[in-house]
Design a protein around this motif. Structure first.
Motif, PDB file in Angstrom:
ATOM      1  N   MET A  12       0.816  -1.207   0.000  1.00 53.33           N
ATOM      2  CA  MET A  12       0.000   0.000   0.000  1.00 53.33           C
ATOM      3  C   MET A  12       0.851   1.259   0.000  1.00 53.33           C
ATOM      4  N   SER A  13       1.868   1.234   0.840  1.00 53.59           N
ATOM      5  CA  SER A  13       2.663   2.448   1.015  1.00 53.59           C
ATOM      6  C   SER A  13       3.649   2.647  -0.132  1.00 53.59           C
ATOM      7  N   LEU A  14       3.610   1.771  -1.109  1.00 50.49           N
ATOM      8  CA  LEU A  14       4.563   1.858  -2.205  1.00 50.49           C
ATOM      9  C   LEU A  14       4.331   3.093  -3.061  1.00 50.49           C
ATOM     10  N   THR A  15       3.114   3.577  -3.055  1.00 57.26           N
ATOM     11  CA  THR A  15       2.790   4.703  -3.927  1.00 57.26           C
ATOM     12  C   THR A  15       3.146   6.042  -3.305  1.00 57.26           C
ATOM     13  N   GLN A  16       3.715   5.992  -2.123  1.00 58.15           N
ATOM     14  CA  GLN A  16       4.016   7.231  -1.404  1.00 58.15           C
ATOM     15  C   GLN A  16       4.838   8.189  -2.270  1.00 58.15           C
ATOM     16  N   PRO A  32     -16.128 -24.394   6.359  1.00 57.95           N
ATOM     17  CA  PRO A  32     -15.079 -23.772   7.182  1.00 57.95           C
ATOM     18  C   PRO A  32     -13.793 -24.591   7.224  1.00 57.95           C
ATOM     19  N   PHE A  33     -13.937 -25.884   7.299  1.00 56.87           N
ATOM     20  CA  PHE A  33     -12.741 -26.717   7.418  1.00 56.87           C
ATOM     21  C   PHE A  33     -11.837 -26.574   6.194  1.00 56.87           C
ATOM     22  N   ASN A  34     -12.461 -26.595   5.007  1.00 56.74           N
ATOM     23  CA  ASN A  34     -11.687 -26.409   3.777  1.00 56.74           C
ATOM     24  C   ASN A  34     -11.030 -25.043   3.753  1.00 56.74           C
ATOM     25  N   ILE A  35     -11.760 -24.052   4.258  1.00 49.43           N
ATOM     26  CA  ILE A  35     -11.220 -22.697   4.252  1.00 49.43           C
ATOM     27  C   ILE A  35      -9.956 -22.631   5.108  1.00 49.43           C
ATOM     28  N   ILE A  36      -9.999 -23.311   6.264  1.00 50.63           N
ATOM     29  CA  ILE A  36      -8.796 -23.349   7.114  1.00 50.63           C
ATOM     30  C   ILE A  36      -7.638 -23.968   6.336  1.00 50.63           C
ATOM     31  N   LEU A  37      -7.912 -25.095   5.670  1.00 51.93           N
ATOM     32  CA  LEU A  37      -6.849 -25.768   4.913  1.00 51.93           C
ATOM     33  C   LEU A  37      -6.232 -24.826   3.891  1.00 51.93           C
ATOM     34  N   VAL A  38      -7.090 -24.171   3.102  1.00 56.19           N
ATOM     35  CA  VAL A  38      -6.578 -23.299   2.044  1.00 56.19           C
ATOM     36  C   VAL A  38      -5.841 -22.116   2.643  1.00 56.19           C
ATOM     37  N   LYS A  39      -6.413 -21.524   3.692  1.00 52.97           N
ATOM     38  CA  LYS A  39      -5.796 -20.337   4.298  1.00 52.97           C
ATOM     39  C   LYS A  39      -4.386 -20.676   4.792  1.00 52.97           C
ATOM     40  N   THR A  40      -4.269 -21.830   5.472  1.00 60.27           N
ATOM     41  CA  THR A  40      -2.956 -22.239   5.950  1.00 60.27           C
ATOM     42  C   THR A  40      -1.982 -22.367   4.791  1.00 60.27           C
ATOM     43  N   TYR A  41      -2.492 -22.909   3.686  1.00 61.88           N
ATOM     44  CA  TYR A  41      -1.645 -23.124   2.521  1.00 61.88           C
ATOM     45  C   TYR A  41      -1.199 -21.794   1.915  1.00 61.88           C
ATOM     46  N   VAL A  42      -2.130 -20.876   1.788  1.00 64.37           N
ATOM     47  CA  VAL A  42      -1.790 -19.575   1.195  1.00 64.37           C
ATOM     48  C   VAL A  42      -0.791 -18.837   2.076  1.00 64.37           C
ATOM     49  N   GLU A  43      -0.984 -18.952   3.392  1.00 64.61           N
ATOM     50  CA  GLU A  43      -0.077 -18.253   4.304  1.00 64.61           C
ATOM     51  C   GLU A  43       1.356 -18.768   4.173  1.00 64.61           C
ATOM     52  N   ALA A  44       1.480 -20.030   3.751  1.00 65.39           N
ATOM     53  CA  ALA A  44       2.821 -20.592   3.595  1.00 65.39           C
ATOM     54  C   ALA A  44       3.447 -20.233   2.256  1.00 65.39           C
ATOM     55  N   MET A  45       2.635 -19.629   1.363  1.00 63.59           N
ATOM     56  CA  MET A  45       3.188 -19.213   0.064  1.00 63.59           C
ATOM     57  C   MET A  45       4.051 -17.976   0.254  1.00 63.59           C
ATOM     58  N   PRO A  46       5.046 -17.766  -0.617  1.00 63.31           N
ATOM     59  CA  PRO A  46       5.849 -16.548  -0.503  1.00 63.31           C
ATOM     60  C   PRO A  46       4.977 -15.315  -0.701  1.00 63.31           C
ATOM     61  N   ARG A  47       5.140 -14.368   0.198  1.00 67.36           N
ATOM     62  CA  ARG A  47       4.320 -13.162   0.168  1.00 67.36           C
ATOM     63  C   ARG A  47       4.606 -12.348  -1.111  1.00 67.36           C
ATOM     64  N   SER A  48       5.853 -12.459  -1.590  1.00 67.07           N
ATOM     65  CA  SER A  48       6.267 -11.663  -2.752  1.00 67.07           C
ATOM     66  C   SER A  48       5.428 -11.986  -3.988  1.00 67.07           C
ATOM     67  N   LEU A  49       4.891 -13.197  -4.024  1.00 68.59           N
ATOM     68  CA  LEU A  49       4.081 -13.623  -5.165  1.00 68.59           C
ATOM     69  C   LEU A  49       2.931 -12.659  -5.385  1.00 68.59           C
ATOM     70  N   GLN A  50       2.187 -12.408  -4.296  1.00 71.85           N
ATOM     71  CA  GLN A  50       1.033 -11.530  -4.404  1.00 71.85           C
ATOM     72  C   GLN A  50       1.473 -10.073  -4.573  1.00 71.85           C
ATOM     73  N   GLU A  51       2.536  -9.695  -3.860  1.00 70.60           N
ATOM     74  CA  GLU A  51       2.981  -8.305  -3.940  1.00 70.60           C
ATOM     75  C   GLU A  51       3.420  -7.958  -5.349  1.00 70.60           C
ATOM     76  N   ALA A  52       4.132  -8.882  -5.979  1.00 69.63           N
ATOM     77  CA  ALA A  52       4.593  -8.639  -7.345  1.00 69.63           C
ATOM     78  C   ALA A  52       3.411  -8.411  -8.268  1.00 69.63           C
ATOM     79  N   ALA A  53       2.385  -9.239  -8.101  1.00 72.83           N
ATOM     80  CA  ALA A  53       1.206  -9.102  -8.953  1.00 72.83           C
ATOM     81  C   ALA A  53       0.547  -7.752  -8.732  1.00 72.83           C
TER      82      ALA A  53
END
Lengths: 336, 318
Positions: A1-5, B170-191
């Motif tokens: 979010m703060s990247l656009t600063q 809900p149970f499936n959601i927990i499974l997926v959420k745990t999985y996504v949290e283990a993914m590299p954060r940079s993946l989403q940030e880059a997008a």
């Protein structure tokens, strides 16, 4: 979010436009505009999951409103507004009418009996896993695992179908017993009020034992091999290793599952008991879930069934909270 | 029938069993007892399925007497031909397949999306919604309130009662959420830096990267949908919406009248009915049971590792 600063974005430019109405575009306004933007996007994210939250509300929370049925003499034909308000009549009936009390007593006995038989056999998957782990041939171990977990994935209707094929008066077992001259008249395995609890326990073991062991097999695979080696160097035999190394390592998993099943002891589910139910075994097979169905849907006592279901749900939540507190104390972490 | 499965992922090669030099005299008897015990247990689990299958293709008079025990007798496939004409069977098969396919697609997509969305910390009151979702695993209003709700929503006697209430798990959601949290954060940030919106990020970046967990969710959902019986029992009276499981249940209870109906149908066709191929209550039950169980028998060994992964992940959170 703060990247656009620092770089003005279109959103900020848009937000700045109405700011002309104000005396001066002060820095507070600028910061505020960014907050507006991030608030919008956080609301947008919420709006994206809103349809699903509506589903959760409709199918999990809205039904709770149906609990008012327990305080009415609900007649589906009249609807809620046409039905008579009776206060706690159904709850009082549960403890005042002798026939009702006797019936409920039997149902509770069945429910708790099935649950306690479940607790009593809850170590079987542990032993199953420990013994299967002693099998050295991988192909044999894997085949056993596949075959013994298969029953977990068929429905109770099919289990009953299988039970019927094997144990009805014209089924395989009677036919074999008859041909070998052991019996002359067929034994009624299914249409009987004898050993109902035992039969139900055995069927749920048949269905669930192999599957229940998988978790423990995985837990065994996670045990540090160095432990086994040092135990062996110390001269421990096979059974000593199982007793002093493997078994203690499985206990944390076991205790969590046991505590959860204790919290669930009023919820046996109705499917198994429904398919096996008949006129002969009804007295001993009716667990709470089935009883609620029987008196509610079949017997049309919708309000009474709701009252019982409501009590059951409330007690179950209390049990779960208590179980969680116990687990928290024992392990330091909660289980739910 | 059942193929040997690939080794489980949890089972890494290791040396916890004693090397053969350390075998003691007690080892051989123990191994014999242990192998025999598990062999018996495996047979106990497998034989009933085998019994159904050989009986569905054996002479119907022999199978009705319980005489077909180890090998098929008087092999014939006419049961499968004749049962196709049984009232309600084809529509039940369509309902079961449709609810399995549509239900699985809906539940998997919803679980993936919600599991991903609940990792988005920017979301307004995210943890409140997440808690409200997960909390539903631990209580239920009960049978009658559920029935009244379904009726109010107009879902009784509707195909959608098989799909819509099961979308959010809900149970499936927990499974997926745990999985996504283990993914590299940079993946989403880059997008996001590249200007992708949330939907785009989800469909283009996140979704393709979580197929393993989705396979697990899909396989469990599909089995649950295929096996489901209670929702038909509770919410559906329209016979054209019966599922195969429910039909099997009704067949088990009224197979004699059905056999009569099937025989009458044969009579009308003017075919010569022999004792070996004329429908009996037993033959009808066995044949329908085989149709219901075959998909499970076929897919289970193939997907066993996904099932195992599912229970493992569940245990981590459970």
């Amino acid at each position: 979010m703060s990247l656009t600063q620092g770089t003005p974005t279109t959103a900020e430019a848009n937000a700045a436009a109405p700011a002309k109405l104000r005396p001066a575009p002060d820095p507070r306004r600028r910061r505020g505009s960014r907050e507006v933007r991030s608030a919008q996007s956080s609301k947008t994210l919420f709006l994206m999951i809103l349809p699903f939250l509506v589903l959760i509300f409709l199918f999990s929370y809205l039904p709770l409103a149906g609990w008012v049925t327990a305080f009415y003499d609900y007649r589906p034909a009249l609807g809620m507004s046409g039905s008579e308000f009776v206060g706690f009549q159904w709850f009082e009936m549960l403890v005042s009418s002798p026939t009702q009390m006797q019936q409920i007593g039997q149902v509770l006995t069945n429910t708790l009996a099935m649950s306690f038989l479940g607790f009593a056999t809850s170590l079987l998957p542990v032993f199953f896993a420990m013994l299967l782990n002693e099998i050295r041939a991988p192909w044999f171990r894997n085949s056993v695992q596949t075959l013994t977990t298969l029953p977990n994935f068929i429905s109770w209707v099919l289990v009953y179908m299988i039970a019927f094929s094997l144990f009805s008066t014209s089924g395989l077992v009677n036919s074999v017993l008859h041909d070998s001259g052991l019996i002359t008249t067929p034994i009624k395995f299914l249409d009987t009020d004898q050993h109902v609890w035992l039969a139900m326990l055995l069927w749920s073991l048949w269905k669930g034992l192999g599957w229940g062991a998988i978790l423990y097999l995985a837990a065994i695979a996670a045990i540090d091999p160095a432990l086994y080696e040092s135990a062996r160097i110390d001269g421990a035999g096979r059974f000593q290793i199982m007793r002093y190394i493997t078994f203690p390592h499985l206990m944390p998993t076991y205790v969590v599952l046991l505590v959860l099943s204790i919290a669930n002891m009023l919820n046996n589910g109705m499917e198994q008991y429904y398919v096996f139910q008949n006129a002969f075994n009804k007295e001993y097979i009716q667990v709470l879930d089935l009883y609620v169905y029987n008196i509610g849907i079949t017997g049309n006592s919708l309000s009474m069934a709701t009252a019982i279901g409501m009590l059951k749900s409330l007690i179950s939540v209390l049990l779960l909270v208590a179980a969680n507190a116990v687990a928290k104390r024992a392990r330091g972490t909660s289980i739910i | 029938m059942v193929t040997t499965p690939s080794p489980l992922p949890v089972r890494k090669p290791r040396k916890s069993t004693p090397p053969s030099s350390q075998r003691t005299r007690g080892d051989i008897p123990f191994a014999i007892v242990n192998y025999t015990g598990f062999l018996l247990m495996a047979l106990l689990c497998a034989y009933p399925f085998y019994y159904l299958i050989i009986n569905s293709v054996s002479a119907n008079d022999a199978s009705a007497l319980g005489d077909v025990r180890l090998l098929p007798q008087g092999l014939h496939l006419s049961n499968y031909e004749q049962i196709a004409g049984l009232q309600g069977l084809s529509s039940a098969a369509i309902v079961s397949v449709a609810r399995t396919v549509i239900g699985t697609v809906c539940t998997v997509l919803a679980s993936a999306f919600l599991g991903f969305m609940f990792t988005q910390e920017r979301m307004w009151k995210r943890s409140l919604w997440y808690r409200l979702t997960i909390f539903t695993m631990y209580f239920s209003a009960g049978l009658i309130p559920m029935y009244i709700t379904m009726k109010t929503l107009g879902l009784t006697n509707s195909f959608w009662v098989y799909i819509i209430p099961l979308i959010v798990q809900p149970f499936n959601i927990i499974l997926v959420k745990t999985y996504v949290e283990a993914m590299p954060r940079s993946l989403q940030e880059a997008a996001e830096i590249d200007g992708a919106g949330t939907f785009r990020t989800f469909f283009r970046i996140i979704l393709p990267n979580m197929t393993p967990i989705l396979a697990t969710v899909a396989i469990f959902t599909a089995v649950t949908q295929w096996n489901s019986f209670q929702d038909t029992l509770l919410y559906v009276t329209d016979q054209s919406l019966y599922s195969l499981q429910y039909l099997l249940y009704t067949y088990t209870n009224q197979a004699s009248s059905l056999a009569q109906a099937a025989q009458n149908a044969q009579g009308n066709l003017g075919s010569i009915v022999s004792a070996a191929t004329s429908q009996t209550p037993t033959s009808i039950r066995m044949t329908v049971a085989v149709i219901v169980v075959l998909p499970i028998i076929f897919i289970y060994p193939l997907f066993q590792r996904y099932f195992v992964k599912g229970i493992m992940l569940g245990a981590v959170k459970g």
